[in-house]
Motif scaffolding. Structure first.
Motif, PDB file in Angstrom:
ATOM      1  N   ASP A 118      -7.304   4.157  -2.238  1.00 55.05           N
ATOM      2  CA  ASP A 118      -7.060   3.544  -3.535  1.00 55.05           C
ATOM      3  C   ASP A 118      -5.630   3.029  -3.691  1.00 55.05           C
ATOM      4  OD1 ASP A 118      -7.244   2.815  -6.226  1.00 55.05           O
ATOM      5  OD2 ASP A 118      -6.657   4.812  -6.887  1.00 55.05           O
ATOM      6  N   PRO A 119      -5.436   1.707  -3.826  1.00 54.34           N
ATOM      7  CA  PRO A 119      -4.092   1.154  -3.949  1.00 54.34           C
ATOM      8  C   PRO A 119      -3.405   1.531  -5.253  1.00 54.34           C
ATOM      9  CG  PRO A 119      -5.741  -0.559  -4.285  1.00 54.34           C
ATOM     10  CD  PRO A 119      -6.477   0.650  -3.818  1.00 54.34           C
ATOM     11  N   ASN A 120      -4.180   1.808  -6.305  1.00 53.82           N
ATOM     12  CA  ASN A 120      -3.581   2.283  -7.552  1.00 53.82           C
ATOM     13  C   ASN A 120      -2.868   3.615  -7.322  1.00 53.82           C
ATOM     14  OD1 ASN A 120      -4.894   0.331  -9.637  1.00 53.82           O
ATOM     15  ND2 ASN A 120      -6.592   1.035  -8.357  1.00 53.82           N
ATOM     16  N   THR A 121      -3.529   4.489  -6.566  1.00 56.89           N
ATOM     17  CA  THR A 121      -2.947   5.792  -6.252  1.00 56.89           C
ATOM     18  C   THR A 121      -1.693   5.627  -5.400  1.00 56.89           C
ATOM     19  OG1 THR A 121      -5.110   6.876  -6.363  1.00 56.89           O
ATOM     20  CG2 THR A 121      -3.400   7.997  -5.094  1.00 56.89           C
ATOM     21  N   ILE A 122      -1.754   4.741  -4.404  1.00 61.38           N
ATOM     22  CA  ILE A 122      -0.594   4.525  -3.529  1.00 61.38           C
ATOM     23  C   ILE A 122       0.584   3.995  -4.334  1.00 61.38           C
ATOM     24  CG2 ILE A 122       0.276   3.204  -1.570  1.00 61.38           C
ATOM     25  CD1 ILE A 122      -2.602   3.233  -0.448  1.00 61.38           C
ATOM     26  N   ALA A 123       0.343   2.993  -5.190  1.00 57.12           N
ATOM     27  CA  ALA A 123       1.420   2.420  -6.008  1.00 57.12           C
ATOM     28  C   ALA A 123       2.015   3.459  -6.944  1.00 57.12           C
ATOM     29  CB  ALA A 123       0.894   1.220  -6.793  1.00 57.12           C
ATOM     30  N   GLU A 124       1.163   4.285  -7.524  1.00 59.21           N
ATOM     31  CA  GLU A 124       1.637   5.303  -8.474  1.00 59.21           C
ATOM     32  C   GLU A 124       2.456   6.378  -7.783  1.00 59.21           C
ATOM     33  OE1 GLU A 124       2.305   7.268 -12.015  1.00 59.21           O
ATOM     34  OE2 GLU A 124       1.455   5.254 -11.701  1.00 59.21           O
ATOM     35  N   LEU A 125       2.012   6.841  -6.633  1.00 59.25           N
ATOM     36  CA  LEU A 125       2.676   7.967  -5.972  1.00 59.25           C
ATOM     37  C   LEU A 125       3.910   7.547  -5.175  1.00 59.25           C
ATOM     38  CD1 LEU A 125      -0.387  10.050  -4.713  1.00 59.25           C
ATOM     39  CD2 LEU A 125       0.995  10.401  -6.760  1.00 59.25           C
ATOM     40  N   THR A 126       4.006   6.263  -4.831  1.00 64.60           N
ATOM     41  CA  THR A 126       5.188   5.795  -4.103  1.00 64.60           C
ATOM     42  C   THR A 126       6.179   5.057  -4.993  1.00 64.60           C
ATOM     43  OG1 THR A 126       4.157   3.677  -3.505  1.00 64.60           O
ATOM     44  CG2 THR A 126       3.855   5.531  -1.967  1.00 64.60           C
ATOM     45  N   GLY A 127       5.694   4.497  -6.103  1.00 66.50           N
ATOM     46  CA  GLY A 127       6.550   3.672  -6.947  1.00 66.50           C
ATOM     47  C   GLY A 127       6.830   2.314  -6.350  1.00 66.50           C
ATOM     48  N   ILE A 128       5.963   1.849  -5.443  1.00 69.12           N
ATOM     49  CA  ILE A 128       6.181   0.587  -4.728  1.00 69.12           C
ATOM     50  C   ILE A 128       4.965  -0.326  -4.934  1.00 69.12           C
ATOM     51  CG2 ILE A 128       6.582  -0.484  -2.475  1.00 69.12           C
ATOM     52  CD1 ILE A 128       7.708   2.246  -1.562  1.00 69.12           C
ATOM     53  N   THR A 129       5.223  -1.592  -5.190  1.00 70.67           N
ATOM     54  CA  THR A 129       4.144  -2.576  -5.272  1.00 70.67           C
ATOM     55  C   THR A 129       3.289  -2.506  -4.009  1.00 70.67           C
ATOM     56  OG1 THR A 129       5.377  -4.068  -6.712  1.00 70.67           O
ATOM     57  CG2 THR A 129       3.637  -5.055  -5.353  1.00 70.67           C
ATOM     58  N   THR A 130       1.991  -2.439  -4.202  1.00 71.26           N
ATOM     59  CA  THR A 130       1.064  -2.236  -3.083  1.00 71.26           C
ATOM     60  C   THR A 130       0.074  -3.389  -3.003  1.00 71.26           C
ATOM     61  OG1 THR A 130       1.257   0.173  -3.264  1.00 71.26           O
ATOM     62  CG2 THR A 130      -0.680  -0.692  -2.114  1.00 71.26           C
ATOM     63  N   ILE A 131      -0.091  -3.915  -1.809  1.00 69.54           N
ATOM     64  CA  ILE A 131      -1.045  -5.005  -1.564  1.00 69.54           C
ATOM     65  C   ILE A 131      -2.167  -4.463  -0.689  1.00 69.54           C
ATOM     66  CG2 ILE A 131      -1.339  -7.325  -0.622  1.00 69.54           C
ATOM     67  CD1 ILE A 131       1.695  -7.700  -1.182  1.00 69.54           C
ATOM     68  N   HIS A 132      -3.382  -4.708  -1.099  1.00 62.80           N
ATOM     69  CA  HIS A 132      -4.565  -4.074  -0.487  1.00 62.80           C
ATOM     70  C   HIS A 132      -5.698  -5.095  -0.468  1.00 62.80           C
ATOM     71  CE1 HIS A 132      -7.288  -0.747   0.469  1.00 62.80           C
ATOM     72  NE2 HIS A 132      -8.080  -1.121  -0.529  1.00 62.80           N
ATOM     73  N   ASP A 133      -6.780  -4.758   0.220  1.00 56.53           N
ATOM     74  CA  ASP A 133      -8.001  -5.561   0.209  1.00 56.53           C
ATOM     75  C   ASP A 133      -7.746  -6.953   0.774  1.00 56.53           C
ATOM     76  OD1 ASP A 133     -10.661  -6.048  -0.220  1.00 56.53           O
ATOM     77  OD2 ASP A 133     -10.472  -6.484  -2.351  1.00 56.53           O
ATOM     78  N   PHE A 134      -7.210  -7.004   1.989  1.00 54.96           N
ATOM     79  CA  PHE A 134      -6.852  -8.264   2.611  1.00 54.96           C
ATOM     80  C   PHE A 134      -8.062  -9.078   3.067  1.00 54.96           C
ATOM     81  CE2 PHE A 134      -2.964  -5.814   3.045  1.00 54.96           C
ATOM     82  CZ  PHE A 134      -1.978  -6.761   2.796  1.00 54.96           C
ATOM     83  N   ARG A 135      -9.163  -8.430   3.349  1.00 56.78           N
ATOM     84  CA  ARG A 135     -10.249  -9.111   4.045  1.00 56.78           C
ATOM     85  C   ARG A 135     -11.189  -9.900   3.128  1.00 56.78           C
ATOM     86  NH1 ARG A 135      -9.859  -7.571   9.244  1.00 56.78           N
ATOM     87  NH2 ARG A 135      -8.888  -5.553   9.684  1.00 56.78           N
ATOM     88  N   ARG A 136     -11.391  -9.455   1.903  1.00 59.22           N
ATOM     89  CA  ARG A 136     -12.501 -10.005   1.123  1.00 59.22           C
ATOM     90  C   ARG A 136     -12.232 -11.393   0.558  1.00 59.22           C
ATOM     91  NH1 ARG A 136     -15.281  -5.746  -2.752  1.00 59.22           N
ATOM     92  NH2 ARG A 136     -13.140  -5.358  -3.430  1.00 59.22           N
ATOM     93  N   ARG A 137     -10.957 -11.767   0.360  1.00 59.19           N
ATOM     94  CA  ARG A 137     -10.725 -13.142  -0.096  1.00 59.19           C
ATOM     95  C   ARG A 137     -11.116 -14.119   1.003  1.00 59.19           C
ATOM     96  NH1 ARG A 137      -7.612 -16.394  -3.564  1.00 59.19           N
ATOM     97  NH2 ARG A 137      -8.678 -18.404  -3.415  1.00 59.19           N
ATOM     98  N   ASP A 138     -10.832 -13.763   2.241  1.00 59.03           N
ATOM     99  CA  ASP A 138     -11.262 -14.577   3.374  1.00 59.03           C
ATOM    100  C   ASP A 138     -12.779 -14.683   3.397  1.00 59.03           C
ATOM    101  OD1 ASP A 138     -10.538 -15.647   6.321  1.00 59.03           O
ATOM    102  OD2 ASP A 138     -12.277 -14.325   6.463  1.00 59.03           O
ATOM    103  N   MET A 139     -13.463 -13.586   3.117  1.00 52.18           N
ATOM    104  CA  MET A 139     -14.924 -13.577   3.149  1.00 52.18           C
ATOM    105  C   MET A 139     -15.491 -14.412   2.007  1.00 52.18           C
ATOM    106  SD  MET A 139     -15.482  -9.585   4.243  1.00 52.18           S
ATOM    107  CE  MET A 139     -16.826  -9.615   5.431  1.00 52.18           C
ATOM    108  N   ALA A 140     -14.824 -14.357   0.851  1.00 51.38           N
ATOM    109  CA  ALA A 140     -15.267 -15.178  -0.276  1.00 51.38           C
ATOM    110  C   ALA A 140     -15.146 -16.663   0.046  1.00 51.38           C
ATOM    111  CB  ALA A 140     -14.454 -14.839  -1.525  1.00 51.38           C
TER     112      ALA A 140
END
Length: 371
Positions: A118-140
């Protein structure tokens, strides 16, 4: 957004063997690897991930819980890396988190790929902007969502006047044909199984997670009947673009083929034959119309000495190297890739994957979770 800055790439591959975190300095022309950390999954978490990958159905509660648990594990490893590097979260522009793939469906009218962590969890626990889900825009956009690593391979391993292919051997294997033009899009695709079947077999037969340097495979001999059954898989005959995963090459796939044999093969011979399958499927994927001067291997398979020897024997006109020989450790190429992709996304750079995934047009990849 500055063109240059610190980014962190994080990924767990299909082997689910570690959480690979790479701190990089990324600029428009150069990417430098500064620090790394290989985080361990708690045993129960790894077992639950592998169980989920093997199961056709799963409860929404189990899926959602595991998504958050993996996010916690990723965040813990990222925070440890930052502390190890002597930096603070405020100095990191973004995290590029690939996540943990649990299902990949690259064809059909409703293609998708699911990565948990979960990128929300990563962003919250690190305090750093998190980019996730790289593959599905390509698939769309009509692509298969994989492979994406060739985009970074072109950026990192291009060498003027040298005809190179790059093969990443993780759980699955993918090949990149570097473009003679340094800024052009390379070609590439998944070749099939990398380490996944060898890992499955040695776990079953010897209760070991992997075949150290390919020593067990080297002790056996190729079972030609089994090899023919393994090679008689439609995926190997598909034309690119194509991608695959544990949804196809898994324990059941292997057992089905073993069951078709009229004899019971020696366990070491099975391992040797699986190594041969990986080597042959990689070499046969290389465009025979083009001379390959160098085949650069990265990923966990770069540590399989026996597999490297077979690749060299099957490619006598070229030279088999590891990415270490080219200045970037084979263990960290994929993690660096997703830090580099995060830099592209945050700078709103479209990625042209048309010759890789079959996408209709370039896209900006990844969802951004700002802090």
């Amino acid at each position: 957004m500055s063109d240059t800055g610190y980014f962190i790439g994080v990924i767990s591959g299909t082997s689910v063997d570690a959480i690979d975190c790479a701190l990089i300095e990324c600029g428009p022309e150069r990417t430098r690897l500064l620090a790394t950390l290989s985080g361990e999954f708690p045993v129960d978490l790894r077992d639950d991930i592998l169980s989920l990958c093997r199961t056709a159905t799963v409860s929404l509660h189990a899926l959602g819980t595991l998504d958050v648990r993996v996010g916690h594990a990723f965040a813990d490893s990222i925070n440890e890396l930052i502390a190890h590097a002597g930096l603070t979260a405020s100095q990191i522009q973004a995290i590029g988190s690939h996540g943990q793939t649990i299902f990949h469906q690259p064809i059909g009218n409703h293609r998708f790929s699911t990565q948990i962590g979960d990128p929300n969890t990563i962003a919250e626990l690190t305090g750093i902007t998190t980019i996730h889900d790289f593959r599905r825009r390509d698939m769309a956009a009509g692509g298969q969502g994989a492979p994406l690593a060739p985009l970074f391979h072109q950026h990192s391993f291009y060498h003027q006047g040298v005809r190179r292919c790059v093969v990443n051997i993780g759980g699955m294997a993918n090949i990149t044909y570097l473009n003679p033009s340094p800024t052009a899009t390379p070609r590439g695709h998944d070749t099939g199984p990398g380490n996944v079947l060898m890992d499955i077999w040695i776990q079953k037969a010897r209760n070991q997670r992997y075949d150290n340097a390919g020593q067990w495979a080297a002790s056996g001999k190729v079972d030609t009947a089994l090899l023919q059954l393994l090679l008689d898989e439609d995926y190997f005959r598909l034309a690119p673009p194509k991608s695959t995963g544990r949804e196809l090459f898994n324990h059941s796939w292997l057992q089905d083929r073993l069951a078709q044999l009229s004899h019971t093969p020696d366990a070491a011979d099975v391992q040797r034959t699986l190594a041969e399958l990986t080597a042959l499927s990689i070499i046969e994927a290389i465009d025979s119309s083009q001379q390959t001067d160098e085949l650069i291997v990265c990923g966990g398979g770069a540590h399989n000495t026996f597999l490297l020897q077979r690749l060299q024997q099957l490619l006598p006109a070229g030279r088999v190297l590891t990415s270490d020989d080219c200045g970037l450790s084979a263990d960290w190429v994929e993690a660096v890739t997703f830090g580099w992709l995060a830099h592209q996304t945050l700078n709103r750079q479209q990625v042209d994957s048309r010759d890789l995934t079959g996408a209709r047009h370039p896209v900006i990849m990844g969802g951004v979770y700002y802090t």
